[in-house]
Scaffold this motif. Sequence first.
Motif, PDB file in Angstrom:
ATOM      1  N   VAL A  87     -52.886  86.455   6.020  1.00  0.00           N
ATOM      2  CA  VAL A  87     -52.034  87.645   5.933  1.00  0.00           C
ATOM      3  C   VAL A  87     -51.105  87.538   4.724  1.00  0.00           C
ATOM      4  O   VAL A  87     -50.722  86.430   4.323  1.00  0.00           O
ATOM      5  N   THR A  88     -50.807  88.686   4.142  1.00  0.00           N
ATOM      6  CA  THR A  88     -49.837  88.764   3.036  1.00  0.00           C
ATOM      7  C   THR A  88     -48.763  89.769   3.397  1.00  0.00           C
ATOM      8  O   THR A  88     -49.068  90.916   3.728  1.00  0.00           O
ATOM      9  N   LEU A  89     -47.525  89.331   3.336  1.00  0.00           N
ATOM     10  CA  LEU A  89     -46.382  90.192   3.584  1.00  0.00           C
ATOM     11  C   LEU A  89     -45.632  90.374   2.278  1.00  0.00           C
ATOM     12  O   LEU A  89     -45.571  89.455   1.457  1.00  0.00           O
ATOM     13  N   ARG A  90     -45.045  91.553   2.116  1.00  0.00           N
ATOM     14  CA  ARG A  90     -44.411  91.882   0.842  1.00  0.00           C
ATOM     15  C   ARG A  90     -42.936  92.237   0.999  1.00  0.00           C
ATOM     16  O   ARG A  90     -42.523  92.777   2.034  1.00  0.00           O
ATOM     17  N   PHE A 128     -38.945  79.406   2.936  1.00  0.00           N
ATOM     18  CA  PHE A 128     -38.763  78.949   1.558  1.00  0.00           C
ATOM     19  C   PHE A 128     -37.981  79.979   0.765  1.00  0.00           C
ATOM     20  O   PHE A 128     -37.706  81.084   1.236  1.00  0.00           O
ATOM     21  N   GLN A 129     -37.611  79.560  -0.453  1.00  0.00           N
ATOM     22  CA  GLN A 129     -36.817  80.405  -1.333  1.00  0.00           C
ATOM     23  C   GLN A 129     -37.431  80.403  -2.721  1.00  0.00           C
ATOM     24  O   GLN A 129     -37.929  79.366  -3.182  1.00  0.00           O
ATOM     25  N   TYR A 130     -37.378  81.536  -3.391  1.00  0.00           N
ATOM     26  CA  TYR A 130     -37.818  81.649  -4.771  1.00  0.00           C
ATOM     27  C   TYR A 130     -36.654  82.103  -5.635  1.00  0.00           C
ATOM     28  O   TYR A 130     -35.915  83.037  -5.293  1.00  0.00           O
ATOM     29  N   TYR A 131     -36.525  81.413  -6.770  1.00  0.00           N
ATOM     30  CA  TYR A 131     -35.474  81.749  -7.735  1.00  0.00           C
ATOM     31  C   TYR A 131     -36.134  81.829  -9.103  1.00  0.00           C
ATOM     32  O   TYR A 131     -36.726  80.844  -9.566  1.00  0.00           O
ATOM     33  N   ARG A 132     -36.074  83.001  -9.704  1.00  0.00           N
ATOM     34  CA  ARG A 132     -36.693  83.220 -11.015  1.00  0.00           C
ATOM     35  C   ARG A 132     -38.146  82.751 -11.031  1.00  0.00           C
ATOM     36  O   ARG A 132     -38.557  81.998 -11.911  1.00  0.00           O
ATOM     37  N   GLU A 133     -38.883  83.172 -10.045  1.00  0.00           N
ATOM     38  CA  GLU A 133     -40.332  82.980  -9.916  1.00  0.00           C
ATOM     39  C   GLU A 133     -40.758  81.561  -9.551  1.00  0.00           C
ATOM     40  O   GLU A 133     -41.955  81.270  -9.503  1.00  0.00           O
ATOM     41  N   SER A 179     -47.320  80.011   2.067  1.00  0.00           N
ATOM     42  CA  SER A 179     -47.072  79.946   0.631  1.00  0.00           C
ATOM     43  C   SER A 179     -46.498  81.277   0.163  1.00  0.00           C
ATOM     44  O   SER A 179     -46.537  82.284   0.887  1.00  0.00           O
ATOM     45  N   GLY A 180     -46.007  81.268  -1.066  1.00  0.00           N
ATOM     46  CA  GLY A 180     -45.393  82.498  -1.546  1.00  0.00           C
ATOM     47  C   GLY A 180     -45.512  82.662  -3.036  1.00  0.00           C
ATOM     48  O   GLY A 180     -46.029  81.797  -3.756  1.00  0.00           O
ATOM     49  N   LEU A 181     -45.050  83.803  -3.474  1.00  0.00           N
ATOM     50  CA  LEU A 181     -45.003  84.134  -4.892  1.00  0.00           C
ATOM     51  C   LEU A 181     -43.770  84.976  -5.134  1.00  0.00           C
ATOM     52  O   LEU A 181     -43.332  85.719  -4.257  1.00  0.00           O
ATOM     53  N   ASN A 232     -40.505  91.098 -11.524  1.00  0.00           N
ATOM     54  CA  ASN A 232     -39.502  92.072 -11.078  1.00  0.00           C
ATOM     55  C   ASN A 232     -38.733  91.563  -9.853  1.00  0.00           C
ATOM     56  O   ASN A 232     -37.977  92.306  -9.243  1.00  0.00           O
ATOM     57  N   TYR A 233     -38.948  90.306  -9.486  1.00  0.00           N
ATOM     58  CA  TYR A 233     -38.285  89.584  -8.410  1.00  0.00           C
ATOM     59  C   TYR A 233     -38.753  89.992  -7.012  1.00  0.00           C
ATOM     60  O   TYR A 233     -38.226  89.466  -6.035  1.00  0.00           O
ATOM     61  N   SER A 234     -39.736  90.878  -6.911  1.00  0.00           N
ATOM     62  CA  SER A 234     -40.330  91.110  -5.605  1.00  0.00           C
ATOM     63  C   SER A 234     -41.101  89.860  -5.194  1.00  0.00           C
ATOM     64  O   SER A 234     -41.349  88.970  -6.030  1.00  0.00           O
ATOM     65  N   SER A 235     -41.475  89.784  -3.939  1.00  0.00           N
ATOM     66  CA  SER A 235     -42.041  88.532  -3.453  1.00  0.00           C
ATOM     67  C   SER A 235     -43.121  88.796  -2.414  1.00  0.00           C
ATOM     68  O   SER A 235     -43.154  89.849  -1.778  1.00  0.00           O
ATOM     69  N   GLU A 236     -43.991  87.825  -2.263  1.00  0.00           N
ATOM     70  CA  GLU A 236     -45.009  87.842  -1.219  1.00  0.00           C
ATOM     71  C   GLU A 236     -44.931  86.563  -0.407  1.00  0.00           C
ATOM     72  O   GLU A 236     -44.613  85.483  -0.940  1.00  0.00           O
ATOM     73  N   LEU A 237     -45.216  86.697   0.867  1.00  0.00           N
ATOM     74  CA  LEU A 237     -45.388  85.550   1.752  1.00  0.00           C
ATOM     75  C   LEU A 237     -46.836  85.592   2.219  1.00  0.00           C
ATOM     76  O   LEU A 237     -47.292  86.609   2.750  1.00  0.00           O
ATOM     77  N   ASN A 238     -47.550  84.503   2.014  1.00  0.00           N
ATOM     78  CA  ASN A 238     -48.934  84.393   2.449  1.00  0.00           C
ATOM     79  C   ASN A 238     -49.042  83.332   3.539  1.00  0.00           C
ATOM     80  O   ASN A 238     -48.458  82.249   3.418  1.00  0.00           O
ATOM     81  N   VAL A 239     -49.763  83.657   4.578  1.00  0.00           N
ATOM     82  CA  VAL A 239     -50.002  82.683   5.633  1.00  0.00           C
ATOM     83  C   VAL A 239     -51.509  82.601   5.848  1.00  0.00           C
ATOM     84  O   VAL A 239     -52.173  83.600   6.143  1.00  0.00           O
ATOM     85  N   ASN A 240     -52.054  81.402   5.680  1.00  0.00           N
ATOM     86  CA  ASN A 240     -53.486  81.165   5.880  1.00  0.00           C
ATOM     87  C   ASN A 240     -53.743  80.592   7.268  1.00  0.00           C
ATOM     88  O   ASN A 240     -52.832  80.036   7.907  1.00  0.00           O
ATOM     89  N   ALA A 241     -54.995  80.733   7.716  1.00  0.00           N
ATOM     90  CA  ALA A 241     -55.411  80.115   8.977  1.00  0.00           C
ATOM     91  C   ALA A 241     -54.404  80.403  10.088  1.00  0.00           C
ATOM     92  O   ALA A 241     -53.832  79.486  10.692  1.00  0.00           O
TER      93      ALA A 241
END
Lengths: 114, 114
Positions: B19-22, B47-52, B65-67, B71-80
């Motif tokens: 799944v990917t959440l935005r 987790f936290q992301y700062y400047r990518e 995992s994430g990205l 533009n500082y938007s972010s994704e949270l990915n969860v596998n399995a």
Amino acid sequence: AQSVTQPDIHITVSEGASLELRCNYSYGATPYLFWYVQSPGQGLQLLLKYFSGDTLVQGIKGFEAEFKRSQSSFNLRKPSVHWSDAAEYFCAVGGGGSQGNLIFGKGTKLSVKP
Amino acid sequence: ETGVTQSPTHLIKTRGQQVTLRCSSQSGHNTVSWYQQALGQGPQFIFQYYREEENGRGNFPPRFSGLQFPNYSSELNVNALELDDSALYLCASRTGGGRHNEQFFGPGTRLTVL
């Protein structure tokens, strides 16, 4: 380890009565403390925060909290509760380092009787 | 000023799927944090992301995992996906990496794993 304890899972108060929600924290250094409110289907809204200085902190919606280092407590108070205050309340402590992550308690659900 | 937004609002997946959440951060905010809130619990820091760049992580396995995008938007990915991944996933944004800056939360994505 850093932790937050909210001893009361559920509290019911009458509208117009005073309110105190308890919060105890465990943190090695000077804590950054927060109270958030969460209504059903909503995200978390910050009520107030304590970083340093005056130990009595005023927040939004008529809430206040008092930091007591000797008791490791940061209790939330409101002199007169309104029906719209019914929600879940979370106490949090700011995590260590520069990450700024929050460590939350399990929350206290507030119900308001008419 | 647009606040923090998250999509989708609700999601149903089955065990083993991905799944990917935005999350779109509030204007001017360069730091995004993700939290998992299981039913009846307080939010837990993922987790936290700062400047990518990921610059902080809680006690979650690598399948989370994430990205963060320019533009500082972010994704949270969860596998399995596992049944225990069923929860409300909250995104919070703020300015800078300091731990005393207020975090602004989105309304969350409710994930159900069957």
